[in-house]
Design a protein around this motif. Sequence first.
Motif, PDB file in Angstrom:
ATOM      1  N   LYS A 200       0.828  -1.208   0.000  1.00 61.15           N
ATOM      2  CA  LYS A 200       0.000   0.000   0.000  1.00 61.15           C
ATOM      3  C   LYS A 200       0.861   1.257   0.000  1.00 61.15           C
ATOM      4  CE  LYS A 200      -2.721  -1.197   3.481  1.00 61.15           C
ATOM      5  NZ  LYS A 200      -3.847  -1.128   4.445  1.00 61.15           N
ATOM      6  N   ARG A 201       1.975   1.208   0.722  1.00 60.55           N
ATOM      7  CA  ARG A 201       2.894   2.351   0.728  1.00 60.55           C
ATOM      8  C   ARG A 201       3.472   2.575  -0.670  1.00 60.55           C
ATOM      9  NH1 ARG A 201       4.177   7.301   2.137  1.00 60.55           N
ATOM     10  NH2 ARG A 201       6.430   7.675   2.257  1.00 60.55           N
ATOM     11  N   ALA A 202       3.810   1.480  -1.375  1.00 58.86           N
ATOM     12  CA  ALA A 202       4.327   1.603  -2.739  1.00 58.86           C
ATOM     13  C   ALA A 202       3.276   2.225  -3.664  1.00 58.86           C
ATOM     14  CB  ALA A 202       4.750   0.232  -3.256  1.00 58.86           C
ATOM     15  N   LEU A 203       2.022   1.831  -3.504  1.00 53.09           N
ATOM     16  CA  LEU A 203       0.960   2.421  -4.313  1.00 53.09           C
ATOM     17  C   LEU A 203       0.804   3.906  -4.039  1.00 53.09           C
ATOM     18  CD1 LEU A 203      -1.865  -0.291  -4.165  1.00 53.09           C
ATOM     19  CD2 LEU A 203      -0.508   0.341  -6.154  1.00 53.09           C
ATOM     20  N   GLU A 204       0.896   4.301  -2.777  1.00 56.76           N
ATOM     21  CA  GLU A 204       0.770   5.714  -2.431  1.00 56.76           C
ATOM     22  C   GLU A 204       1.886   6.539  -3.047  1.00 56.76           C
ATOM     23  OE1 GLU A 204       0.775   5.508   1.764  1.00 56.76           O
ATOM     24  OE2 GLU A 204      -1.282   4.756   1.938  1.00 56.76           O
ATOM     25  N   VAL A 205       3.112   5.997  -3.022  1.00 51.97           N
ATOM     26  CA  VAL A 205       4.243   6.712  -3.622  1.00 51.97           C
ATOM     27  C   VAL A 205       4.064   6.825  -5.138  1.00 51.97           C
ATOM     28  CG1 VAL A 205       6.728   6.627  -4.052  1.00 51.97           C
ATOM     29  CG2 VAL A 205       5.841   6.055  -1.790  1.00 51.97           C
ATOM     30  N   ALA A 206       3.602   5.726  -5.770  1.00 57.97           N
ATOM     31  CA  ALA A 206       3.391   5.745  -7.217  1.00 57.97           C
ATOM     32  C   ALA A 206       2.300   6.736  -7.604  1.00 57.97           C
ATOM     33  CB  ALA A 206       3.020   4.348  -7.702  1.00 57.97           C
ATOM     34  N   ALA A 207       1.226   6.793  -6.808  1.00 57.56           N
ATOM     35  CA  ALA A 207       0.138   7.721  -7.108  1.00 57.56           C
ATOM     36  C   ALA A 207       0.574   9.167  -6.912  1.00 57.56           C
ATOM     37  CB  ALA A 207      -1.070   7.406  -6.227  1.00 57.56           C
ATOM     38  N   ALA A 208       1.368   9.428  -5.870  1.00 57.21           N
ATOM     39  CA  ALA A 208       1.801  10.796  -5.580  1.00 57.21           C
ATOM     40  C   ALA A 208       2.770  11.315  -6.641  1.00 57.21           C
ATOM     41  CB  ALA A 208       2.448  10.848  -4.197  1.00 57.21           C
ATOM     42  N   GLY A 209       3.649  10.442  -7.126  1.00 56.06           N
ATOM     43  CA  GLY A 209       4.658  10.899  -8.082  1.00 56.06           C
ATOM     44  C   GLY A 209       4.370  10.553  -9.523  1.00 56.06           C
ATOM     45  N   GLY A 210       3.268   9.869  -9.797  1.00 48.72           N
ATOM     46  CA  GLY A 210       2.955   9.483 -11.163  1.00 48.72           C
ATOM     47  C   GLY A 210       3.921   8.451 -11.710  1.00 48.72           C
ATOM     48  N   HIS A 211       4.387   7.539 -10.853  1.00 49.94           N
ATOM     49  CA  HIS A 211       5.371   6.545 -11.261  1.00 49.94           C
ATOM     50  C   HIS A 211       4.689   5.280 -11.777  1.00 49.94           C
ATOM     51  CE1 HIS A 211       8.176   9.151  -9.264  1.00 49.94           C
ATOM     52  NE2 HIS A 211       7.641   8.936  -8.065  1.00 49.94           N
ATOM     53  N   ASN A 212       5.438   4.559 -12.616  1.00 47.11           N
ATOM     54  CA  ASN A 212       5.005   3.226 -13.015  1.00 47.11           C
ATOM     55  C   ASN A 212       5.375   2.237 -11.914  1.00 47.11           C
ATOM     56  OD1 ASN A 212       4.158   4.222 -15.571  1.00 47.11           O
ATOM     57  ND2 ASN A 212       6.280   4.172 -16.259  1.00 47.11           N
ATOM     58  N   LEU A 213       4.779   1.049 -11.967  1.00 51.10           N
ATOM     59  CA  LEU A 213       4.917   0.123 -10.848  1.00 51.10           C
ATOM     60  C   LEU A 213       4.984  -1.308 -11.365  1.00 51.10           C
ATOM     61  CD1 LEU A 213       4.901   0.258  -7.694  1.00 51.10           C
ATOM     62  CD2 LEU A 213       2.453  -0.179  -7.801  1.00 51.10           C
ATOM     63  N   LEU A 214       5.917  -2.088 -10.801  1.00 51.35           N
ATOM     64  CA  LEU A 214       6.024  -3.505 -11.103  1.00 51.35           C
ATOM     65  C   LEU A 214       5.832  -4.285  -9.808  1.00 51.35           C
ATOM     66  CD1 LEU A 214       6.680  -5.937 -12.942  1.00 51.35           C
ATOM     67  CD2 LEU A 214       9.110  -5.547 -12.419  1.00 51.35           C
ATOM     68  N   MET A 215       4.809  -5.147  -9.769  1.00 46.57           N
ATOM     69  CA  MET A 215       4.531  -5.948  -8.582  1.00 46.57           C
ATOM     70  C   MET A 215       4.855  -7.407  -8.863  1.00 46.57           C
ATOM     71  SD  MET A 215       1.013  -4.285  -7.059  1.00 46.57           S
ATOM     72  CE  MET A 215       0.056  -4.564  -8.543  1.00 46.57           C
ATOM     73  N   CYS A 216       5.571  -8.025  -7.954  1.00 48.32           N
ATOM     74  CA  CYS A 216       5.993  -9.410  -8.122  1.00 48.32           C
ATOM     75  C   CYS A 216       5.608 -10.195  -6.872  1.00 48.32           C
ATOM     76  CB  CYS A 216       7.510  -9.474  -8.344  1.00 48.32           C
ATOM     77  SG  CYS A 216       8.153 -11.142  -8.590  1.00 48.32           S
ATOM     78  N   GLY A 217       4.911 -11.303  -7.054  1.00 46.98           N
ATOM     79  CA  GLY A 217       4.498 -12.107  -5.915  1.00 46.98           C
ATOM     80  C   GLY A 217       3.763 -13.347  -6.365  1.00 46.98           C
ATOM     81  N   PRO A 218       3.659 -14.346  -5.515  1.00 49.90           N
ATOM     82  CA  PRO A 218       2.967 -15.591  -5.875  1.00 49.90           C
ATOM     83  C   PRO A 218       1.499 -15.338  -6.186  1.00 49.90           C
ATOM     84  CG  PRO A 218       4.244 -15.843  -3.850  1.00 49.90           C
ATOM     85  CD  PRO A 218       4.196 -14.381  -4.155  1.00 49.90           C
ATOM     86  N   PRO A 219       0.853 -16.255  -6.905  1.00 45.12           N
ATOM     87  CA  PRO A 219      -0.583 -16.110  -7.182  1.00 45.12           C
ATOM     88  C   PRO A 219      -1.392 -16.044  -5.888  1.00 45.12           C
ATOM     89  CG  PRO A 219       0.389 -17.839  -8.550  1.00 45.12           C
ATOM     90  CD  PRO A 219       1.426 -17.454  -7.564  1.00 45.12           C
ATOM     91  N   GLY A 220      -2.386 -15.177  -5.872  1.00 49.22           N
ATOM     92  CA  GLY A 220      -3.268 -15.076  -4.723  1.00 49.22           C
ATOM     93  C   GLY A 220      -2.815 -14.118  -3.646  1.00 49.22           C
ATOM     94  N   THR A 221      -1.740 -13.383  -3.884  1.00 45.51           N
ATOM     95  CA  THR A 221      -1.250 -12.448  -2.861  1.00 45.51           C
ATOM     96  C   THR A 221      -1.899 -11.069  -2.964  1.00 45.51           C
ATOM     97  OG1 THR A 221       0.644 -11.947  -4.289  1.00 45.51           O
ATOM     98  CG2 THR A 221       0.961 -13.609  -2.561  1.00 45.51           C
ATOM     99  N   GLY A 222      -2.772 -10.845  -3.959  1.00 44.38           N
ATOM    100  CA  GLY A 222      -3.511  -9.580  -4.028  1.00 44.38           C
ATOM    101  C   GLY A 222      -2.936  -8.549  -4.971  1.00 44.38           C
ATOM    102  N   LYS A 223      -2.148  -8.956  -5.958  1.00 45.47           N
ATOM    103  CA  LYS A 223      -1.557  -7.983  -6.881  1.00 45.47           C
ATOM    104  C   LYS A 223      -2.643  -7.273  -7.691  1.00 45.47           C
ATOM    105  CE  LYS A 223       1.074 -11.023  -8.923  1.00 45.47           C
ATOM    106  NZ  LYS A 223       0.664 -12.215  -8.135  1.00 45.47           N
ATOM    107  N   SER A 224      -3.564  -8.031  -8.254  1.00 45.11           N
ATOM    108  CA  SER A 224      -4.635  -7.427  -9.059  1.00 45.11           C
ATOM    109  C   SER A 224      -5.549  -6.569  -8.195  1.00 45.11           C
ATOM    110  CB  SER A 224      -5.455  -8.518  -9.762  1.00 45.11           C
ATOM    111  OG  SER A 224      -4.641  -9.293 -10.613  1.00 45.11           O
ATOM    112  N   MET A 225      -5.844  -7.027  -6.990  1.00 44.42           N
ATOM    113  CA  MET A 225      -6.709  -6.269  -6.088  1.00 44.42           C
ATOM    114  C   MET A 225      -6.073  -4.932  -5.738  1.00 44.42           C
ATOM    115  SD  MET A 225      -7.714  -7.083  -2.148  1.00 44.42           S
ATOM    116  CE  MET A 225      -5.969  -6.933  -1.771  1.00 44.42           C
ATOM    117  N   LEU A 226      -4.783  -4.942  -5.448  1.00 39.59           N
ATOM    118  CA  LEU A 226      -4.086  -3.701  -5.110  1.00 39.59           C
ATOM    119  C   LEU A 226      -4.029  -2.765  -6.308  1.00 39.59           C
ATOM    120  CD1 LEU A 226      -1.184  -5.224  -2.992  1.00 39.59           C
ATOM    121  CD2 LEU A 226      -2.862  -3.582  -2.140  1.00 39.59           C
TER     122      LEU A 226
END
Length: 347
Positions: A200-226
């Motif tokens: 969530k902190r990474a999302l807040e930083v990306a939203a504040a600065g207009g940054h692109n984001l790469l999320m890496c994690g096993p299936p079911g960890t909530g990447k799409s939801m976030l």
Amino acid sequence: MSLAVVYSRALVGIEAIEVRVEVHLSGGLPSMSIVGLPEAAVKESKDRVRAALLNAQFDFPARRITISLAPADLPKDGGRFDLPIALGILVASGQLSAPDLPNYEFIGELALGGQLHAVRGALPTAVASTESQRSLMLPESNASEATLAEGSTVYAANHLLDVCAHLGTQTRLPLAHSVAEPVIAKVSDIADVKGQHQAKRALEVAAAGGHNLLMCGPPGTGKSMLASRLPGLMPPMTSTECREVATIASVSSNGFNAGWWGLRPFRSPHHTASGVALVGGGSSPRPGEISLAHNGVLFLDELPEYNRQVLDVLREPMESGHITISRAARQAEYPARFQLVAAMNPC
């Protein structure tokens, strides 16, 4: 009067180009021809217009009817020219007296009974007609979209007879008023996410600065939801940004819903999507996922599954902020400023 000129608009990308619908009645065997690079849907309008006029209790002239859609070198598509063609025939045959006709522009598809059906691109058409200092007449189902154009004068009608009554000054149609409010509707809230503090902190930083984001994690960890919560963290769009997003949606295949006003788009194409699906294109250039995500978020789930050539098409729009599509005699430029969010499973 055997000649009538009615103004309309053709879509080229997100621009609405002025089209003069010129209708001429002459002697000879009864016929009806349309010139000016009409595509199949425009050619078929002769049958819709004939049936609509007859069912509206008008006479269809038993003369040689020539309809010119100028400029002649601009391809025309869709059923948006049905209404101006019908009005041109009525004025040229003397069945309708419309002294204020040059002050209006018309778009709308006719049903066989004379009812008006919605068409694509009402918003850019309203913007262009306002710049030309003309009023716009269109189907009532397009009114909420067209009134989003600042300073526009829009009249909405349900039937061909309503338009004729307005032009003949028997019964004036009321001005259409905007019903869309620039207030963000209910969106997915990041407050609903339990845990995931670092993400969530990474999302807040990306939203504040207009940054692109790469999320890496096993299936079911909530990447799409976030990722779906990111638009709710971004600042509200300005009125200019709202109109840009609405204009792109208006010319797309799905059209624009007034309830989307103020919502940042979130586009999540499947990993089997082709380069054309992302970039856009077609015989009549339509925006792809890149442009539909303008001022919003483009989410690429299962990033490694995308074709390499498909990912390569992202480079230019991300650098320049726009994308240009060329097809034969047509060229369209779409804005493409978005935040890219990608998700992948670890190797």
